[in-house]
Enzyme design. Sequence first.
Site, PDB file in Angstrom:
ATOM      1  NE  ARG A  24     -28.974  -2.079 -11.932  1.00 46.13           N
ATOM      2  CZ  ARG A  24     -27.669  -2.257 -11.875  1.00 46.13           C
ATOM      3  NH1 ARG A  24     -26.990  -1.806 -10.851  1.00 46.13           N
ATOM      4  NH2 ARG A  24     -27.037  -2.873 -12.850  1.00 46.13           N
ATOM      5  CG  LEU A  26     -33.374   7.221  -9.749  1.00 43.11           C
ATOM      6  CD1 LEU A  26     -33.903   8.493 -10.406  1.00 43.11           C
ATOM      7  CD2 LEU A  26     -34.116   6.952  -8.441  1.00 43.11           C
ATOM      8  CB  ILE A 446      -8.824  -7.542   7.408  1.00 47.02           C
ATOM      9  CG1 ILE A 446      -8.413  -6.604   8.559  1.00 47.02           C
ATOM     10  CG2 ILE A 446     -10.201  -8.099   7.666  1.00 47.02           C
ATOM     11  CD1 ILE A 446      -8.157  -7.295   9.891  1.00 47.02           C
ATOM     12  N   GLY A 447      -7.706  -9.510   4.940  1.00 47.09           N
ATOM     13  CA  GLY A 447      -8.070 -10.519   3.944  1.00 47.09           C
ATOM     14  C   GLY A 447      -7.920 -10.069   2.509  1.00 47.09           C
ATOM     15  CD  GLU A 620     -25.014  -5.827   8.932  1.00 51.83           C
ATOM     16  OE1 GLU A 620     -24.115  -4.976   8.872  1.00 51.83           O
ATOM     17  OE2 GLU A 620     -25.516  -6.377   7.943  1.00 51.83           O
ATOM     18  CG  HIS A 656     -12.580  -8.547  10.286  1.00 52.61           C
ATOM     19  ND1 HIS A 656     -11.912  -7.533  10.921  1.00 52.61           N
ATOM     20  CD2 HIS A 656     -13.274  -7.962   9.277  1.00 52.61           C
ATOM     21  CE1 HIS A 656     -12.207  -6.383  10.316  1.00 52.61           C
ATOM     22  NE2 HIS A 656     -13.033  -6.624   9.317  1.00 52.61           N
ATOM     23  CB  CYS A 658     -16.570  -4.025   9.591  1.00 48.59           C
ATOM     24  SG  CYS A 658     -16.100  -5.362   8.551  1.00 48.59           S
ATOM     25  CD  GLU A 680     -14.457   0.899  12.056  1.00 49.09           C
ATOM     26  OE1 GLU A 680     -15.022   0.235  11.174  1.00 49.09           O
ATOM     27  OE2 GLU A 680     -14.836   2.009  12.432  1.00 49.09           O
ATOM     28  CG  HIS A 709     -13.529   3.072   6.767  1.00 48.78           C
ATOM     29  ND1 HIS A 709     -12.968   2.461   7.862  1.00 48.78           N
ATOM     30  CD2 HIS A 709     -14.566   2.291   6.394  1.00 48.78           C
ATOM     31  CE1 HIS A 709     -13.657   1.362   8.149  1.00 48.78           C
ATOM     32  NE2 HIS A 709     -14.634   1.244   7.269  1.00 48.78           N
TER      33      HIS A 709
HETATM   34 ZN   LIG Z   1     -14.082  -5.375   8.073  1.00 46.75          ZN
END
Ligand SMILES: [Zn+2]
Length: 774
Positions: A24, A26, A446-447, A620, A656, A658, A680, A709
């Site tokens: 790693r 870079l 949330i946790g 996703e 949950h 996000c 969210e 965020h």
């Molecule tokens: Zn979340």
Amino acid sequence: MAETSATPSSIATVHGYPRQGPDRELKKAIEGYWAGRVTAEELRDVAARLRRGNWRQLADAGVREVPTGDFSLYDHVLDTSVMVGAIPGRHRAAIEADTLDGYFAMARGTRDVAPLEMTKWFDTNYHYLVPELGPDTVFIADLTKPVGELREAVELGHTARPVLVGPVTYLLLAKPEPGADPGFDPLTLLDRLLPVYAQVLAALRAGGAEWVQLDEPALVQDRPRTVLEAAARAYRELGTLADRPKILVASYFDRLGEALPVLAEAPIEGLGLDFTGPAAANLDDLARVGGLPGKRLIAGVVDGRNVWINDLGRSLSTLATLLGLAGRVDVAASCSLLHVPLDTALEHGIDPQVGRWLAFARQKTAEIATLARGLSEGTGAVAGQLAANRADLASRAASALTRDPAVRSRCAAVTPQDTRRPQPYPERAAAQRAALGLPSLPTTTIGSFPQTAELRAARADLRAGRIDQAAYDERIASEIRSVLVFQEAAGIDVLVHGEPERNDMVQYFAERLNGYLATQHGWVQSYGTRYVRPPILAGDVSRPEPMTLRWTTYAQSQTGRPVKGMLTGPVTMLAWSFVRDDQPQADTARQVALALRDEVADLEAAGTVVIQVDEPALRETLPLRAADRAAYLAWATEAFRLATSGVQARTQIHTHMCYAEFGEILAAIDDLDADVISLEAARSHMQVAHELAEAGYPREAGPGVYDIHSPRVPGVEEIASLLRKALDGIAAERLWVNPDCGLKTRGWLEVRASLDNLVAAAREVRAEVTGAIG
Ligand SMILES: [Zn+2]
């Protein structure tokens, strides 16, 4: 299979290679530069050395045409924005003052200027920086990087094929710049962008490139006629330029579908197609359009985004078929090797037998070279490699790791009843109300709670042997106690233990389940200098012992209020891992779900009354093509229900997610049949509450009212007004009050103030609601 005839023109190539270097280097150089420890010149030297090393490695492995331009200091889409001069107004001064600092300012922002937005690169776990374009955008070619890197490779004696993000994909990935009409369509800029691409192509040809590759992965998604017409126009224009190299348009991650005839008919010299996974349909589609007579095909037959060895015999069959469908067939991975780790030889903790089933970037390159040779010289020329490959595939298929009879018979015995909670929702809701005795508008988080420097130090101390396990455990216990005391004092109704013992929401469980492998150096780029080391789901999954019971029951023993049990759902456990490719994902998800089902049962038996199973990855992982989505959502939601439906009516299941854009999966969210969902919402101004209402979502929901965020502390009135908006869509008896997401990345100071305000706002709105009813 039949001996393939000799076709000496088939070569091995790749679309891109991991950028970071074996150690790693870079990441270290860039972060050193940001911290002022590394000069710009030193950083450029490291980058050039890594590029040289990659080309050398590829050439030594038998790759005859190396890619250039795939390397990046941060992101290749950002590089494209620089190449076409699409610099947002707010970054222009910085980039004019210093190109390198300006580049990083676009990527990361500065104290005064916001960065470009970051989002996922198709359905991978790589994130790119979203171009910002508007009706006044002027494109100006900056040839520094594409031509500079080509020249480096050519000077070293390589045959190089520059790889660029194609103009259509670039525009489709862009969003309207701040201040532009939100309905502005960046694709309307195509005619302004093409002359810049023409200029880049001419410069690359002058720089020694016979071929240039333009990547158009956006064309593997469902696209309207207008987009296909734009693609046709783009490649007609670029194809008819007088002064240009040969053009190869590459696609990957799925089948080209209706875009295939468009590109096949374009006046370009080559296409790159993916023949793995759902993109295998490209083979039949290609035959249907009459192939690519006279054109070059780069056949992506080696999976570029997973870590398993290729079935070389099967790939050679595919390649043999393709020989009849194109003027020339070369061999590659399905996509850039950016999405896999560098080298299995760096892994010393994996059983060598299992290690032989794995192929990271270096091993994939060797496979590609073998396939190209087999295709050119006949299978006899690679008989040794084919025999070894068959033996490795056979050992994988027969291994006790991949075939656990107990897991298999249990999976086969799953009935539809196992995937449904026995009681209808209204009955469960009543039982839960009676059991939990919560006020209306109950509050929860949330946790996770802030991961403090002390916690990180404790983990480092344990690893270094400075403290023993007992001392470490006491630090975890003490952290849990303080998180509970804080929540009680703040007046939160349903508590969490804060997850101080967890490094990562997938890795923590992967380390505790049979069937998962961990790597030591299996880093892949997530974004910029952030690399992740996904676990490898290699075998049949089972749970040797409870995974979360100890700390959950410890936390519950310290308070009279309910403490949530916290688990990661089966879809997310797959999405953030490398999954096995020797059985359908649905089968793997079912195995993970059964292991989680046992954990849920143990938690319930130990007195946990609220259990949250997070599925942040549900959306996703949605297939790129709409036609494939129903089948995915069916197994994904079934796996969630299999994990959670073994409980009594009075045990409350939470989940949950996000993100706020779940229009496409609203029905699937309903299919999860969770009693409570937290989402969210703060940044979308409670749009989600209205969407849930419109869809007739019948259960309880907590649209987030605190944007975690941002370090900003939301005021009481701000949260109260979000709650009042939420009440327009969700009835008071079904509304929960919670932040958008876990608090792991926030500082204690902000969290304290924000949660105090959240509880005060819940009280205020609760009083209004109760007053209205009374
Ligand atoms: Zn979340």
